[in-house]
Motif scaffolding. Structure first.
Motif, PDB file in Angstrom:
ATOM      1  N   GLY A  13       8.263   3.807  41.357  1.00 31.64           N
ATOM      2  CA  GLY A  13       7.704   4.955  40.650  1.00 31.64           C
ATOM      3  C   GLY A  13       7.940   6.281  41.339  1.00 31.64           C
ATOM      4  O   GLY A  13       7.118   7.188  41.247  1.00 31.64           O
ATOM      5  N   VAL A  14       9.059   6.400  42.044  1.00 34.58           N
ATOM      6  CA  VAL A  14       9.389   7.645  42.731  1.00 34.58           C
ATOM      7  C   VAL A  14      10.722   8.164  42.215  1.00 34.58           C
ATOM      8  O   VAL A  14      11.481   7.453  41.553  1.00 34.58           O
ATOM      9  N   HIS A  15      11.019   9.409  42.524  1.00 38.60           N
ATOM     10  CA  HIS A  15      12.286  10.019  42.140  1.00 38.60           C
ATOM     11  C   HIS A  15      13.395   9.430  43.008  1.00 38.60           C
ATOM     12  O   HIS A  15      13.169   9.047  44.156  1.00 38.60           O
ATOM     13  N   GLU A  21      16.756  10.024  50.323  1.00 34.29           N
ATOM     14  CA  GLU A  21      16.329  10.655  51.572  1.00 34.29           C
ATOM     15  C   GLU A  21      15.851   9.596  52.577  1.00 34.29           C
ATOM     16  O   GLU A  21      16.156   9.668  53.760  1.00 34.29           O
ATOM     17  N   LEU A  22      15.133   8.598  52.091  1.00 33.75           N
ATOM     18  CA  LEU A  22      14.653   7.526  52.958  1.00 33.75           C
ATOM     19  C   LEU A  22      15.811   6.722  53.540  1.00 33.75           C
ATOM     20  O   LEU A  22      15.817   6.396  54.720  1.00 33.75           O
ATOM     21  N   ILE A  28      21.168   4.498  56.676  1.00 32.32           N
ATOM     22  CA  ILE A  28      22.087   3.972  55.661  1.00 32.32           C
ATOM     23  C   ILE A  28      22.936   5.152  55.186  1.00 32.32           C
ATOM     24  O   ILE A  28      22.439   6.076  54.560  1.00 32.32           O
ATOM     25  N   VAL A  29      24.207   5.118  55.518  1.00 32.17           N
ATOM     26  CA  VAL A  29      25.095   6.262  55.309  1.00 32.17           C
ATOM     27  C   VAL A  29      25.653   6.283  53.888  1.00 32.17           C
ATOM     28  O   VAL A  29      26.035   5.247  53.343  1.00 32.17           O
ATOM     29  N   GLY A  30      25.705   7.475  53.306  1.00 34.56           N
ATOM     30  CA  GLY A  30      26.394   7.685  52.047  1.00 34.56           C
ATOM     31  C   GLY A  30      25.712   7.170  50.804  1.00 34.56           C
ATOM     32  O   GLY A  30      26.367   6.975  49.786  1.00 34.56           O
ATOM     33  N   ALA A  31      24.426   6.950  50.846  1.00 37.44           N
ATOM     34  CA  ALA A  31      23.727   6.443  49.664  1.00 37.44           C
ATOM     35  C   ALA A  31      23.513   7.560  48.648  1.00 37.44           C
ATOM     36  O   ALA A  31      23.226   8.692  49.007  1.00 37.44           O
ATOM     37  N   ASN A  32      23.689   7.221  47.378  1.00 35.09           N
ATOM     38  CA  ASN A  32      23.344   8.133  46.285  1.00 35.09           C
ATOM     39  C   ASN A  32      22.641   7.321  45.205  1.00 35.09           C
ATOM     40  O   ASN A  32      22.384   6.134  45.397  1.00 35.09           O
ATOM     41  N   ARG A  70       2.740  15.181  37.559  1.00 33.54           N
ATOM     42  CA  ARG A  70       4.128  15.535  37.877  1.00 33.54           C
ATOM     43  C   ARG A  70       4.662  14.536  38.884  1.00 33.54           C
ATOM     44  O   ARG A  70       3.990  14.198  39.850  1.00 33.54           O
ATOM     45  N   ARG A  71       5.878  14.095  38.678  1.00 33.48           N
ATOM     46  CA  ARG A  71       6.533  13.203  39.627  1.00 33.48           C
ATOM     47  C   ARG A  71       6.934  14.014  40.853  1.00 33.48           C
ATOM     48  O   ARG A  71       7.492  15.099  40.731  1.00 33.48           O
ATOM     49  N   LEU A  72       6.623  13.495  42.027  1.00 33.05           N
ATOM     50  CA  LEU A  72       6.956  14.178  43.268  1.00 33.05           C
ATOM     51  C   LEU A  72       8.445  14.044  43.575  1.00 33.05           C
ATOM     52  O   LEU A  72       9.052  13.013  43.350  1.00 33.05           O
ATOM     53  N   ARG A  73       8.983  15.108  44.129  1.00 30.93           N
ATOM     54  CA  ARG A  73      10.357  15.103  44.636  1.00 30.93           C
ATOM     55  C   ARG A  73      10.291  15.466  46.118  1.00 30.93           C
ATOM     56  O   ARG A  73       9.382  16.162  46.541  1.00 30.93           O
ATOM     57  N   PRO A  74      11.248  15.021  46.893  1.00 33.30           N
ATOM     58  CA  PRO A  74      11.209  15.354  48.313  1.00 33.30           C
ATOM     59  C   PRO A  74      11.412  16.851  48.513  1.00 33.30           C
ATOM     60  O   PRO A  74      12.042  17.519  47.702  1.00 33.30           O
ATOM     61  N   LYS A  75      10.872  17.358  49.599  1.00 31.55           N
ATOM     62  CA  LYS A  75      11.038  18.778  49.911  1.00 31.55           C
ATOM     63  C   LYS A  75      12.452  19.031  50.383  1.00 31.55           C
ATOM     64  O   LYS A  75      12.979  18.329  51.211  1.00 31.55           O
ATOM     65  N   SER A  76      13.076  20.060  49.810  1.00 30.05           N
ATOM     66  CA  SER A  76      14.471  20.370  50.172  1.00 30.05           C
ATOM     67  C   SER A  76      14.551  21.266  51.363  1.00 30.05           C
ATOM     68  O   SER A  76      13.765  22.060  51.650  1.00 30.05           O
TER      69      SER A  76
END
Length: 76
Positions: A13-15, A21-22, A28-32, A70-76
């Motif tokens: 249930g997260v963005h 980011e985690l 873990i390199v290069g994850a999208n 509102r769904r949380l997004r990580p801080k940029s």
């Protein structure tokens, strides 16, 4: 079994940015959002979420019967 990042994000249930980011923090390199996580990588992310459950939403009470979520997004 392998799982895409967006499916894992939906499961918790997260963005997707939270999971991406985690994975970067866990090395873990290069994850999208379309990356496949399997085996040790998937277990590592699931273990982290099991130990630190994510807060997926903020909730603002607008009136007695109305709330804005509102769904949380990580801080940029």
């Amino acid at each position: 079994p392998a799982l895409r990042v967006f499916a894992l994000a939906d499961e918790y249930g997260v963005h997707t940015d939270v999971v991406v980011e985690l994975t970067a923090k866990l090395g873990i390199v290069g994850a999208n959002h379309l990356s496949l996580l399997s085996g040790d990588k998937l277990a590592l992310v699931r273990t982290h979420f099991a130990m630190n459950p994510p807060k997926a939403f903020t909730e603002e009470k607008l009136s007695a019967s109305l709330r804005k979520r509102r769904r949380l997004r990580p801080k940029s």
